[in-house]
Scaffold this motif. Sequence first.
Motif, PDB file in Angstrom:
ATOM      1  N   TYR B  97     -17.510  48.135  36.122  1.00 55.75           N
ATOM      2  CA  TYR B  97     -17.559  49.744  36.341  1.00 55.75           C
ATOM      3  C   TYR B  97     -19.219  49.684  37.223  1.00 55.75           C
ATOM      4  N   GLU B  98     -19.039  51.620  37.807  1.00 53.42           N
ATOM      5  CA  GLU B  98     -20.389  51.062  38.907  1.00 53.42           C
ATOM      6  C   GLU B  98     -21.184  52.015  37.917  1.00 53.42           C
ATOM      7  N   PHE B  99     -22.666  51.282  38.234  1.00 49.35           N
ATOM      8  CA  PHE B  99     -23.709  51.742  37.417  1.00 49.35           C
ATOM      9  C   PHE B  99     -25.029  51.180  37.785  1.00 49.35           C
ATOM     10  N   PRO B 100     -25.878  52.009  37.576  1.00 47.57           N
ATOM     11  CA  PRO B 100     -27.062  51.812  38.436  1.00 47.57           C
ATOM     12  C   PRO B 100     -27.938  50.508  38.495  1.00 47.57           C
ATOM     13  N   PHE B 101     -27.885  50.212  40.265  1.00 50.22           N
ATOM     14  CA  PHE B 101     -28.430  48.818  40.289  1.00 50.22           C
ATOM     15  C   PHE B 101     -27.470  47.842  40.497  1.00 50.22           C
ATOM     16  N   ARG B 102     -26.071  48.155  40.006  1.00 47.27           N
ATOM     17  CA  ARG B 102     -25.434  47.266  39.785  1.00 47.27           C
ATOM     18  C   ARG B 102     -25.053  46.333  41.090  1.00 47.27           C
ATOM     19  N   LEU B 184      -4.368  45.357  36.657  1.00 47.10           N
ATOM     20  CA  LEU B 184      -4.881  46.297  36.139  1.00 47.10           C
ATOM     21  C   LEU B 184      -4.215  47.616  36.154  1.00 47.10           C
ATOM     22  N   GLU B 185      -4.030  47.506  36.979  1.00 43.89           N
ATOM     23  CA  GLU B 185      -4.075  49.170  38.119  1.00 43.89           C
ATOM     24  C   GLU B 185      -2.321  49.030  37.115  1.00 43.89           C
ATOM     25  N   ALA B 186      -1.975  47.654  36.899  1.00 47.87           N
ATOM     26  CA  ALA B 186      -0.102  48.240  35.837  1.00 47.87           C
ATOM     27  C   ALA B 186      -0.444  48.364  34.986  1.00 47.87           C
ATOM     28  N   SER B 187      -2.100  47.976  34.066  1.00 50.77           N
ATOM     29  CA  SER B 187      -1.702  48.092  32.828  1.00 50.77           C
ATOM     30  C   SER B 187      -2.409  49.615  32.914  1.00 50.77           C
ATOM     31  N   ARG B 188      -2.850  50.078  33.447  1.00 48.85           N
ATOM     32  CA  ARG B 188      -3.215  51.607  33.246  1.00 48.85           C
ATOM     33  C   ARG B 188      -2.072  52.866  32.969  1.00 48.85           C
ATOM     34  N   MET B 189      -0.821  51.799  34.495  1.00 49.08           N
ATOM     35  CA  MET B 189       0.447  52.825  34.574  1.00 49.08           C
ATOM     36  C   MET B 189       0.816  52.709  33.414  1.00 49.08           C
ATOM     37  N   LEU B 190       0.545  51.743  32.709  1.00 45.34           N
ATOM     38  CA  LEU B 190       1.845  51.662  31.521  1.00 45.34           C
ATOM     39  C   LEU B 190       1.023  52.213  30.061  1.00 45.34           C
ATOM     40  N   GLY B 191       0.064  52.838  30.010  1.00 49.13           N
ATOM     41  CA  GLY B 191      -0.613  53.516  29.306  1.00 49.13           C
ATOM     42  C   GLY B 191      -2.000  53.270  28.910  1.00 49.13           C
ATOM     43  N   ALA B 192      -1.971  52.119  29.061  1.00 46.62           N
ATOM     44  CA  ALA B 192      -2.768  51.057  27.852  1.00 46.62           C
ATOM     45  C   ALA B 192      -4.673  52.213  28.308  1.00 46.62           C
ATOM     46  N   GLY B 193      -5.368  52.119  27.578  1.00 34.60           N
ATOM     47  CA  GLY B 193      -6.864  52.112  27.629  1.00 34.60           C
ATOM     48  C   GLY B 193      -7.576  51.028  28.554  1.00 34.60           C
ATOM     49  N   GLU B 194      -9.152  51.435  28.523  1.00 37.74           N
ATOM     50  CA  GLU B 194      -9.934  50.397  28.769  1.00 37.74           C
ATOM     51  C   GLU B 194     -10.292  48.952  27.521  1.00 37.74           C
ATOM     52  N   GLY B 195     -10.526  49.253  26.728  1.00 35.47           N
ATOM     53  CA  GLY B 195     -10.707  48.481  25.698  1.00 35.47           C
ATOM     54  C   GLY B 195      -8.983  47.616  25.145  1.00 35.47           C
ATOM     55  N   GLN B 196      -7.699  47.942  25.127  1.00 38.97           N
ATOM     56  CA  GLN B 196      -7.295  47.525  24.948  1.00 38.97           C
ATOM     57  C   GLN B 196      -6.450  46.792  26.741  1.00 38.97           C
ATOM     58  N   THR B 197      -6.675  46.937  27.602  1.00 36.30           N
ATOM     59  CA  THR B 197      -7.083  46.107  28.756  1.00 36.30           C
ATOM     60  C   THR B 197      -7.945  45.261  28.568  1.00 36.30           C
ATOM     61  N   PHE B 198      -8.661  44.900  27.949  1.00 37.21           N
ATOM     62  CA  PHE B 198      -9.732  43.648  27.966  1.00 37.21           C
ATOM     63  C   PHE B 198      -9.005  43.182  27.370  1.00 37.21           C
ATOM     64  N   PHE B 199      -8.968  43.146  25.489  1.00 30.70           N
ATOM     65  CA  PHE B 199      -9.289  42.552  24.740  1.00 30.70           C
ATOM     66  C   PHE B 199      -7.290  41.916  25.109  1.00 30.70           C
ATOM     67  N   LYS B 200      -6.081  43.160  25.127  1.00 27.70           N
ATOM     68  CA  LYS B 200      -5.193  42.218  25.198  1.00 27.70           C
ATOM     69  C   LYS B 200      -5.310  41.352  26.472  1.00 27.70           C
ATOM     70  N   LEU B 201      -5.103  42.536  27.607  1.00 22.97           N
ATOM     71  CA  LEU B 201      -4.621  41.538  28.814  1.00 22.97           C
ATOM     72  C   LEU B 201      -5.612  40.726  29.492  1.00 22.97           C
ATOM     73  N   MET B 202      -7.113  41.193  30.003  1.00 21.91           N
ATOM     74  CA  MET B 202      -7.795  40.426  30.987  1.00 21.91           C
ATOM     75  C   MET B 202      -8.679  39.042  30.060  1.00 21.91           C
ATOM     76  N   LEU B 203      -8.876  39.620  28.753  1.00 20.36           N
ATOM     77  CA  LEU B 203      -9.623  38.555  28.250  1.00 20.36           C
ATOM     78  C   LEU B 203      -8.738  37.399  28.107  1.00 20.36           C
ATOM     79  N   PRO B 204      -7.241  37.641  27.393  1.00 24.73           N
ATOM     80  CA  PRO B 204      -6.303  36.061  27.490  1.00 24.73           C
ATOM     81  C   PRO B 204      -6.340  35.536  28.976  1.00 24.73           C
ATOM     82  N   LEU B 205      -6.179  36.616  30.347  1.00 24.07           N
ATOM     83  CA  LEU B 205      -5.404  35.712  31.749  1.00 24.07           C
ATOM     84  C   LEU B 205      -7.604  34.899  31.569  1.00 24.07           C
ATOM     85  N   ALA B 206      -8.331  35.662  31.408  1.00 26.15           N
ATOM     86  CA  ALA B 206      -9.452  34.716  31.692  1.00 26.15           C
ATOM     87  C   ALA B 206      -9.916  34.092  30.921  1.00 26.15           C
ATOM     88  N   ARG B 207      -9.441  32.915  30.355  1.00 23.78           N
ATOM     89  CA  ARG B 207      -9.122  32.451  29.230  1.00 23.78           C
ATOM     90  C   ARG B 207      -9.513  30.655  30.454  1.00 23.78           C
TER      91      ARG B 207
END
Lengths: 328, 556
Positions: B97-102, B184-207
């Motif tokens: 995300y982009e946010f103040p003072f990032r 991330l882009e693939a996950s978005r193209m498949l219609g996954a929301g932010e929460g699903q992308t994080f918990f189902k995709l990124m978290l297991p991959l980053a393990r």
Amino acid sequence: MLQIKEISKSFDGGKSYALRDVSFGMEKGDVGAIVGESGSGKTTLIRLIAGLERPDAGEIYFQGSLVSSIHKLVPPEKRKIGLVFQEYALFPHLRLIDNVTYGISRMKNKKARAREVLELVDLHGVEDRYPHQLSGGQQQRVALARALAPNPELLILDEPFSNLDAVLRAQLRNQVFEIIKKTGVTAIFVTHDTQDALTVADEILILKDGSLIQQDRAFKLYTQPKSMYVASLFGNTIMLDKALQSAFECPLNPQCCHAIRNENLTINTDCEYVTHAKVLKSTFLGNSTQLDLQLENGHRVSVITHERHIEDHIKIGFNSKDVMEFSS
Amino acid sequence: MMKQDGHKDLFSWKNRLKRFKRDNNRWSMYALAIAFLIALPIFAIGFKLFSGPGETWSHIVQHLLWDYTSNSLFLFLVCGLMVVVIGVTCAWLISRYEFPFRPQLEWLLILPLAIPSYIVAYAYAGIFDYGGSLELILRYFELSMTKVDIMNRFGLAFVLSISLFPYVYVSARAFFLNQANNLLEASRMLGAGEGQTFFKLMLPLARPAIIAGLILVLMEVLNDYGAAKYYGVNTFTTGIFRAWFSIGEPETAVYLSALLIVIVFSLILLERWERKNVRVSDNKSNSGGINRIRPARRWKRWMIFIPVFVPVLLGFILPVSQLIYWATLTADKVLGPAFFQLSLQSFGIALIASLFAVILATFLIYFSKWSPLPFIQNVTKIGVLGYAIPGAVIAVGVLIPALGFDKWLIKIGESLLGIDIGLIFTGSLVVLIYAYCVRFLAVAYNPIESTSQKVGQSIPDSSKMLGVGNAKTFFRVEFPLIKTGIFSAFILVFIDVLKELPLTLILKPFRVNTLAVKAYEYASDEMVMESAIPSLLIIVTAVLPVILLNRLLLNR
């Protein structure tokens, strides 16, 4: 000048072999090419010759003396062998002149010698530049100059043109081998491009899965390959199996395998063996056309032709002198 | 058929021996010697186990071991959970995300690493103490709250987590930044929301990346002595100190050390096993990095800012403010020629130790490269293990051979010269520097090794083909190309030595002192305010290289 006797090398303690029982020899002044697919052991073979790898069995003799064996290894820096690496491996922190004089620091006129070899590879006025300021082709020539500077007895080039695009490749290939012929140095180069090998090599070695399967002069290798693999490596080849033999009514020795080069299969000309065929599909390839044919006996075969106008029904044929025969 | 038989023969012991004779060179011997030197403390502990535990061992097993084990387990679980939650949350929000003072927070989140955890512990004790900063501030606003006691294992877990979470943050962020965009882009193209992308995709991959960071945290938790001691929590490390220096039983300290080594090795094996199970392939085709999302509403952007800012506040800003406040109160008393001398001494020791560590690491890397024997490469990895072993354990392991060697020297001295020469090595700078090298060799090894890998094999090979031998090739070609790696290795070891406490406490010569030990001594002598100035000096020295470390990790 180079004799290799039953050399073997394994990187996993004998489970698999990168090279197995490879033997060959090279004469002084020859240009040899080692041809093979990736993983065939060609890079291992030249690294063994250079002394950068150590054999698990076998011997290497260089200029009459033993340099590698199970008991002895002359280190690479004492071999007087020049090696041009695939990625050129120029020292990035040194100017070109310092790159070229690197191997001749004890020579009296090292600067003059460096300029001489840079002239030889047709590079002028670039001595003070750094490697990253040069194009790929120029880096390649600097690498060659650097390897030639100490007057090596043997020059090895590892995939010398693989990092260059097609146009530059052909141009540089001719230039590099002109230089090599001019200096008269014995040279070995590794390539997976058979065209490179046929064009410039006196002697060609074919490696497959770590074994040397044929060593011959270019013409002989092309016309008399010892196996189907070697035959197909150097151009489109059509296997003459039983069905094709019956279609052309040419019975061949059943103990052997036979094949014919695509260019020897002619269309609508008189030959010893002919048959009629129906064109099922014709695919335009630019300078040639691929035809998918159905022969009279129903058998299908594809050929490539340079003929532009093909009717639906054609006659194809070949002569017995063009049939290649292999024992297996 | 004959040839087939010949090949079976090729790897017979006889032929292996012949090749060994051919390939064995002096570099192999030197590399082995360095590896042995580094592994010696662990060998010494293993060897000493045979002479049996001390008298109090059974007492410790009955009454204290459970305390040590339960406290260490508690710290593992609570710290493990907290650092993963804090570290991964921050890494994900910063990368996504982009946010103040990032951009500022991105590197501010690493700064807690610059403060040794025992110093964070002192600062928080000051904040929550009777008459501490929190109370003063509340009183100013005429508020009151019930007293929070943090001098216990809950407080310790909080302090360790808030000072160690950057290990997880750094490795998770490196993963998110380098690997993830096309997924991330693939996950978005498949219609996954932010929460699903994080918990189902990124978290297991980053393990694997998260676990790599977590293992470092757990090793630091085991290594901690100062914070646990100050908060009165019994851990294995405080137990080692007590056994040797309060009870006077080295044998018992050795047994506790051996137990700790077993725990550490199980952690390492766990990590290896984990990495083998999940093989996340390197995604080299992806170069662009993540395209960040900028929430449209302003309050949403500030909502993301808060969870990222809080760890920086708790892990760096608050403790440093507390220390600065203390420093203003105690400057007159602490600053002076003695403090200046102490600082010089501390920096001098760190300088010498990091020089030796860098030289040893470079030798180890290059000697093993120059050895044609394949097993040497594996043996030299022993040299890297020191970082996993807690400082107190290394100190114990170093003292055993040092004492043994001294006793032998004394005997010789008596029989040859008829005089008592006393302990020469024990309690000397030589032993201290040696122990630092054992502990921090890995810190020097990794950056040097990675830059040397970037140089590649064909550059030194081409030098050899031009007639130049190994050592000359190193000085003429490789050294100029790995200078940056060597320099960052030096800086990293320097900081680690400066911060090091338990090992230094045990091994430092009597008259020599370091900033870390001085801070610890002030705190133990009920003068925790006075510890602020040496602590701040350590922090200031460490902050710059932490930013350097960040750059290195990003480049990798």
